[in-house]
Write a protein that holds these residues in place. Structure first.
Motif, PDB file in Angstrom:
ATOM      1  N   PHE A 104       0.851  -1.196   0.000  1.00 52.80           N
ATOM      2  CA  PHE A 104       0.000   0.000   0.000  1.00 52.80           C
ATOM      3  C   PHE A 104       0.882   1.241   0.000  1.00 52.80           C
ATOM      4  CE2 PHE A 104       0.765  -1.595   4.229  1.00 52.80           C
ATOM      5  CZ  PHE A 104       1.327  -0.510   4.860  1.00 52.80           C
ATOM      6  N   ALA A 105       0.340   2.325  -0.468  1.00 51.30           N
ATOM      7  CA  ALA A 105       1.047   3.601  -0.385  1.00 51.30           C
ATOM      8  C   ALA A 105       0.844   4.136   1.030  1.00 51.30           C
ATOM      9  CB  ALA A 105       0.478   4.572  -1.405  1.00 51.30           C
ATOM     10  N   PRO A 106       1.918   4.610   1.681  1.00 57.95           N
ATOM     11  CA  PRO A 106       1.783   5.069   3.078  1.00 57.95           C
ATOM     12  C   PRO A 106       0.734   6.162   3.233  1.00 57.95           C
ATOM     13  CG  PRO A 106       4.083   4.973   2.441  1.00 57.95           C
ATOM     14  CD  PRO A 106       3.297   4.700   1.202  1.00 57.95           C
ATOM     15  N   ASP A 107       0.634   7.049   2.223  1.00 58.05           N
ATOM     16  CA  ASP A 107      -0.348   8.131   2.361  1.00 58.05           C
ATOM     17  C   ASP A 107      -1.771   7.584   2.321  1.00 58.05           C
ATOM     18  OD1 ASP A 107       0.719   7.569  -0.186  1.00 58.05           O
ATOM     19  OD2 ASP A 107      -0.343   9.265  -1.068  1.00 58.05           O
ATOM     20  N   THR A 188      -9.539   4.661 -14.729  1.00 58.41           N
ATOM     21  CA  THR A 188      -9.458   5.979 -15.366  1.00 58.41           C
ATOM     22  C   THR A 188      -9.660   7.119 -14.373  1.00 58.41           C
ATOM     23  OG1 THR A 188     -11.759   5.659 -15.863  1.00 58.41           O
ATOM     24  CG2 THR A 188     -10.199   5.160 -17.605  1.00 58.41           C
ATOM     25  N   ILE A 191     -13.128   9.335 -10.957  1.00 61.48           N
ATOM     26  CA  ILE A 191     -13.305  10.019  -9.671  1.00 61.48           C
ATOM     27  C   ILE A 191     -12.946  11.502  -9.819  1.00 61.48           C
ATOM     28  CG2 ILE A 191     -12.564  10.067  -7.249  1.00 61.48           C
ATOM     29  CD1 ILE A 191     -14.126   7.561  -8.013  1.00 61.48           C
ATOM     30  N   VAL A 214      -4.831  17.090  -3.413  1.00 64.56           N
ATOM     31  CA  VAL A 214      -3.577  16.796  -2.723  1.00 64.56           C
ATOM     32  C   VAL A 214      -2.725  16.028  -3.710  1.00 64.56           C
ATOM     33  CG1 VAL A 214      -2.505  15.731  -0.720  1.00 64.56           C
ATOM     34  CG2 VAL A 214      -4.819  16.656  -0.557  1.00 64.56           C
ATOM     35  N   ARG A 215      -1.655  16.634  -4.147  1.00 64.18           N
ATOM     36  CA  ARG A 215      -0.853  16.060  -5.227  1.00 64.18           C
ATOM     37  C   ARG A 215      -0.435  14.632  -4.931  1.00 64.18           C
ATOM     38  NH1 ARG A 215       3.151  20.327  -6.495  1.00 64.18           N
ATOM     39  NH2 ARG A 215       2.005  21.931  -7.618  1.00 64.18           N
ATOM     40  N   GLY A 216      -0.629  13.802  -5.900  1.00 72.78           N
ATOM     41  CA  GLY A 216      -0.165  12.418  -5.796  1.00 72.78           C
ATOM     42  C   GLY A 216      -1.015  11.556  -4.898  1.00 72.78           C
ATOM     43  N   THR A 217      -1.986  12.132  -4.197  1.00 75.43           N
ATOM     44  CA  THR A 217      -2.742  11.314  -3.259  1.00 75.43           C
ATOM     45  C   THR A 217      -4.238  11.335  -3.531  1.00 75.43           C
ATOM     46  OG1 THR A 217      -1.105  11.767  -1.574  1.00 75.43           O
ATOM     47  CG2 THR A 217      -3.181  10.860  -0.828  1.00 75.43           C
ATOM     48  N   VAL A 230       0.658  19.931   0.838  1.00 76.43           N
ATOM     49  CA  VAL A 230       0.876  20.471  -0.501  1.00 76.43           C
ATOM     50  C   VAL A 230      -0.415  20.308  -1.281  1.00 76.43           C
ATOM     51  CG1 VAL A 230       2.267  20.332  -2.564  1.00 76.43           C
ATOM     52  CG2 VAL A 230       3.237  19.681  -0.360  1.00 76.43           C
TER      53      VAL A 230
ATOM     54  N   THR B 253       6.008   0.156  -4.778  1.00 75.93           N
ATOM     55  CA  THR B 253       5.257   0.886  -3.765  1.00 75.93           C
ATOM     56  C   THR B 253       6.213   1.653  -2.851  1.00 75.93           C
ATOM     57  OG1 THR B 253       3.696  -0.917  -3.829  1.00 75.93           O
ATOM     58  CG2 THR B 253       3.406   0.666  -2.083  1.00 75.93           C
ATOM     59  N   ARG B 256       7.470   4.596  -4.673  1.00 79.14           N
ATOM     60  CA  ARG B 256       6.428   5.610  -4.685  1.00 79.14           C
ATOM     61  C   ARG B 256       6.395   6.347  -3.350  1.00 79.14           C
ATOM     62  NH1 ARG B 256       1.721   7.419  -3.288  1.00 79.14           N
ATOM     63  NH2 ARG B 256       0.189   8.134  -4.826  1.00 79.14           N
ATOM     64  N   ALA B 257       6.524   5.569  -2.262  1.00 75.96           N
ATOM     65  CA  ALA B 257       6.491   6.181  -0.936  1.00 75.96           C
ATOM     66  C   ALA B 257       7.635   7.173  -0.771  1.00 75.96           C
ATOM     67  CB  ALA B 257       6.570   5.096   0.134  1.00 75.96           C
ATOM     68  N   TYR B 260       6.973  10.199  -2.725  1.00 74.84           N
ATOM     69  CA  TYR B 260       5.920  10.971  -2.073  1.00 74.84           C
ATOM     70  C   TYR B 260       6.506  11.801  -0.938  1.00 74.84           C
ATOM     71  CZ  TYR B 260       1.659  12.030   0.462  1.00 74.84           C
ATOM     72  OH  TYR B 260       0.651  12.680   1.095  1.00 74.84           O
ATOM     73  N   GLN B 263       8.442  14.619  -2.261  1.00 76.16           N
ATOM     74  CA  GLN B 263       7.522  15.658  -2.724  1.00 76.16           C
ATOM     75  C   GLN B 263       7.042  16.496  -1.551  1.00 76.16           C
ATOM     76  OE1 GLN B 263       3.610  14.513  -3.566  1.00 76.16           O
ATOM     77  NE2 GLN B 263       3.417  15.774  -5.407  1.00 76.16           N
ATOM     78  N   GLN B 264       6.724  15.814  -0.440  1.00 73.19           N
ATOM     79  CA  GLN B 264       6.266  16.533   0.745  1.00 73.19           C
ATOM     80  C   GLN B 264       7.347  17.477   1.254  1.00 73.19           C
ATOM     81  OE1 GLN B 264       2.967  15.749   2.353  1.00 73.19           O
ATOM     82  NE2 GLN B 264       2.931  15.140   0.204  1.00 73.19           N
ATOM     83  N   GLU B 276       6.025  14.743  -8.978  1.00 72.79           N
ATOM     84  CA  GLU B 276       4.630  14.315  -9.058  1.00 72.79           C
ATOM     85  C   GLU B 276       4.370  13.504 -10.321  1.00 72.79           C
ATOM     86  OE1 GLU B 276       1.587  17.300  -9.028  1.00 72.79           O
ATOM     87  OE2 GLU B 276       0.046  15.734  -9.062  1.00 72.79           O
ATOM     88  N   ILE B 279       5.355  10.098  -9.729  1.00 68.71           N
ATOM     89  CA  ILE B 279       4.361   9.375  -8.923  1.00 68.71           C
ATOM     90  C   ILE B 279       3.203   8.921  -9.810  1.00 68.71           C
ATOM     91  CG2 ILE B 279       2.671   9.620  -7.065  1.00 68.71           C
ATOM     92  CD1 ILE B 279       4.659  11.345  -5.588  1.00 68.71           C
ATOM     93  N   ASP B 283       2.056   5.159 -10.377  1.00 65.54           N
ATOM     94  CA  ASP B 283       0.666   4.766 -10.122  1.00 65.54           C
ATOM     95  C   ASP B 283       0.090   4.024 -11.311  1.00 65.54           C
ATOM     96  OD1 ASP B 283       0.565   5.668  -7.591  1.00 65.54           O
ATOM     97  OD2 ASP B 283      -0.364   7.600  -8.049  1.00 65.54           O
ATOM     98  N   PHE B 322     -22.342   6.527 -12.723  1.00 64.41           N
ATOM     99  CA  PHE B 322     -20.921   6.661 -12.428  1.00 64.41           C
ATOM    100  C   PHE B 322     -20.180   7.308 -13.600  1.00 64.41           C
ATOM    101  CE2 PHE B 322     -16.665   4.437 -11.890  1.00 64.41           C
ATOM    102  CZ  PHE B 322     -16.254   5.230 -10.842  1.00 64.41           C
TER     103      PHE B 322
END
Lengths: 232, 477
Positions: A104-107, A188, A191, A214-217, A230, B253, B256-257, B260, B263-264, B276, B279, B283, B322
């Motif tokens: 999983f991504a930590p964020d 896609t 969302i 929120v960039r990237g999240t 950010v 992953t 990516r972390a 991220y 980036q922060q 970004e 990322i 993704d 949707f």
């Protein structure tokens, strides 16, 4: 400061979780097996438990089931390498509050943790409020600066979810899972399109933007001066 | 493809026909030999008899010859053995032959009469006859002839026997052959039925083997061994794919972390945009791996986990809702037509996922300002969903391939996506025992039809909306 118990047998993953939670201003404690985790969880009052699904000694499902039998209502975020929908259902039925698949991504993890922490606080309000945006939970009507907004049912559910968790980052997956109730990767930018549409209705011309990317999240609804991350 | 044997093409039919033909030829040859030999023998006997008789009559006293001839003719009113005495000018003197057969050589040898011999008892009907003529010392001519139609009669009897023999053996033989052929044909059909799921991709199925252990069973055994090997190889390939996807997910992953966190930390600096975009790329890769593993997960899953009565129309309505904003953003007409309640046994979540993929694809491949129509209707056997778009369509020769992993048609190379959407759909469709048919839309777009019930392979032809109209009409009538 919220106290979090991390029950996780893999050290690398545990370090990641603890580091991420600490970075978010939470106090995380790590336990490496299910039996110790259960003992610790019952001894002290935690605000949240992250629980690995597969643990040596005692399985994650058993831990959460035992925890619930003992009367604890501490929110549990289950983290598992088993991604199948059936496993998710089993985890949630046993008493888990949310289910996150490894890797999983930590964020994503911290965003879910924050939502679970927020859920703990009593929410008996009939109106949600973020700056001059108001949502009447009884009449299902939203107001911006006192003016009613016309929302489609989906938009209402989306806004309600965001406002209930205002100030918190919500990932696209979380939004899709909560608002639409499905657990797969819609792939896609659907969302994003829904958020964009809601944003156009809420953040009219000349009004300060409330929905932030929120960039990237993911996304967050918050008054401009509160934004801690950010955002754009 | 249906392997339907043509009546005369099956091995056993062919063998029976060849065997029957040989039998007929051999019977005819045999009977012909018998007839020929019998005729020859009887002719010899007759010839000897005629010569004996000739010798006897010719040796009588010339003065009593005419009387002897008449006496001989008198005891043979039927003219079976005719005798005649003629003078030098061929005028009859005695006997029961009216005209001298002039063609008959007067050499004392027996010959076949060219024009036959009239039978006095049958209105002078000419019958085949053998005879001999001799010129007596006084110049008169003595002729003796014998009707040989009885010998021909024997030939007829033999031919009839041949006919009976053949019809009594060939006809039951052919009938029996047809009956015998049905057995192997039934087994071929059973084998064909067993291969259908294999052709559709279920490699766990095997061909049935009977206890007989005959050639068909041996063949089925060979095919089964081959299938086992193919299954093993495929699962190895799939396993390798899955392992790669699985193993790469964790480091990706982590990467990516780290990005991220970077980036922060760098906040609003210009490099943040670069980080970004990294990322976003990761993704994208992760979402492909997720889709790949999702297909495997669905393929490994067994039926009926969370199956329930689901209203397909309701699910399609959710999918429509949707995707509505996406279609609107692209300026597409996006309509939904729910004809009637459409209950089906399904896993609602998976059904949504499948329909969402179909609709997402349709919107993605339809140009701005185009049209995407969703429709759910009730066939006699269950609900069907049509997703019709006005995009470029899917060429007929690519329709099977698009459901395979990672396949992307020429039309789609410029569009984003993992190429796994339809693989996920077809895995879900298989899990449900449904059928997905790709066809042509009413204009030039594609039409994807999901039948929420099993469909035999040969039923999968046919076009989209037009075909359902009479059925729907009969439902509502």
């Amino acid at each position: 400061m919220p106290r979090i118990l991390v029950i996780e047998d893999d050290e690398t993953t545990a370090r990641e979780i603890v580091a991420e939670l600490n970075a978010r201003g939470m106090l995380a404690e790590w336990v490496a097996n299910g039996q110790d985790g259960l003992t610790r969880a019952l001894q002290r009052d935690y605000d949240l438990i992250t629980l690995d699904r597969m643990l040596p000694g005692m399985d994650g499902i058993d831990v959460v089931a035992e925890l619930r039998r003992s009367g604890s209502d501490t929110p549990v975020l289950m983290i598992s390498a088993l991604s199948d929908v059936d496993e998710r259902v089993r985890g949630l039925r046993a008493g888990g509050d949310d289910y996150l698949t490894k890797p999983f991504a930590p964020d994503e993890m911290s965003a879910r943790a924050e939502v679970l922490l927020r859920r703990r606080q009593p929410q008996s309000a009939q109106r949600l409020r973020v700056a001059d945006l108001e949502l009447d939970l009884v009449s299902h009507v939203a107001y911006r600066a006192g003016q009613p907004l016309t929302l489609l049912p989906t938009e209402y559910r989306l806004l309600e979810f965001m406002m209930r968790n205002s100030g918190q980052v919500l990932t696209r997956t979380m939004i899709f899972e909560t608002v639409w109730g499905f657990h797969f990767d819609p792939g896609t930018n659907v969302i994003d399109v829904h958020i964009g549409r809601l944003r156009r209705k809420i953040d009219g011309a000349g009004q300060p933007a409330l929905i932030h990317t929120v960039r990237g999240t993911g996304y967050m609804i918050v008054t401009a001066h509160e934004t801690p991350l950010v955002v754009s | 493809m249906k392997v339907r044997s043509k009546r005369w093409h099956s091995t056993s039919s062919r063998l029976i026909l060849i065997y029957g033909a040989l039998f007929v030829v051999w019977g005819a040859v045999l009977m012909g030999m018998i007839q020929w030999e019998t005729t020859r023998y009887l002719n010899t006997v007759i010839d000897q008899m005629l010569q004996q008789r000739m010798h006897y009559i010719a040796s009588t006293d010339p003065t009593r010859l005419a009387a002897t001839v008449d006496a001989a003719a008198a005891i043979d009113p039927h003219g079976i053995m005719s005798v005649g005495l003629f003078d030098k000018d061929h005028q009859p003197l005695a006997g029961n032959i009216d005209h001298l057969p002039t063609s008959l050589l007067r050499d004392g040898q027996v010959h076949l009469l060219k024009h036959g011999l009239p039978r006095p008892d049958r209105d002078a009907e000419r019958v085949r006859a053998r005879g001999l003529a001799t010129t007596l010392p006084d110049g008169n001519i003595l002729v003796i002839a014998k009707d040989i139609s009885t010998i021909d009669g024997i030939g007829a009897i033999i031919r009839r026997a041949l006919l009976w023999g053949i019809s009594l053996t060939i006809i039951p033989g052919l009938l029996g052959g047809f009956l015998l052929r049905r057995g192997p044909e039934r087994r071929i059909r059973a084998l064909q039925k067993a291969t259908d799921p294999i052709r559709r991709g279920d490699l766990s199925k095997r061909l049935p083997i009977s206890r007989r252990g005959d050639e068909l069973d041996q063949l089925a055994g060979i095919v089964n061994t081959m299938l086992g090997e193919i299954e093993r190889l495929l699962s190895e390939v799939k396993g390798v794919c899955d392992n790669i996807a699985h193993d790469l997910r964790t480091p990706l992953t982590r990467l990516r972390a780290r990005l991220y966190r970077t980036q922060q930390q760098i906040g609003g600096k210009p490099e943040a945009a670069l980080v970004e975009s990294c990322i976003v790329d990761i993704d994208e890769v992760l979402s492909r791996f997720r889709a790949l593993l999702r297909v495997s997960e669905l393929e490994d899953r067994h039926r009926a986990a969370c199956f329930d009565e689901v209203d397909v129309g309701q699910v399609l309505r959710q999918v429509h809702e949707f995707y509505m904003p996406v279609a609107e953003d692209r300026g597409q007409v996006f309509d939904l037509d729910i004809q009637s309640p459409a209950p089906a046994r399904a896993d609602a979540h998976l059904l949504f996922e499948a329909l969402a993929n179909l609709v997402g694809n349709a919107i993605k491949f339809t140009p701005s300002g185009g049209r995407v129509s969703l429709r759910v209707s009730m066939d006699k056997r269950g609900p069907r969903v049509d997703v019709v778009d006005s995009g470029p369509g899917i060429p007929a020769d690519e329709r099977d391939a698009v459901m395979r992993r990672f396949y992307r048609g020429d039309n789609s190379r410029t569009t984003g996506g993992s190429g796994l959407g339809l693989s996920i759909v077809s895995a879900i469709v298989r899990l449900h025992g449904y059928a997905l048919v790709i066809g042509d839309g009413s204009s030039n777009g594609a039409c994807l039809t999901l039948y929420c019930y099993p469909l035999a392979p040969e039923e999968k032809a046919g076009t989209c909306l037009s075909r359902s109209v009479p059925e729907v009409a009969s439902m509502t009538a």
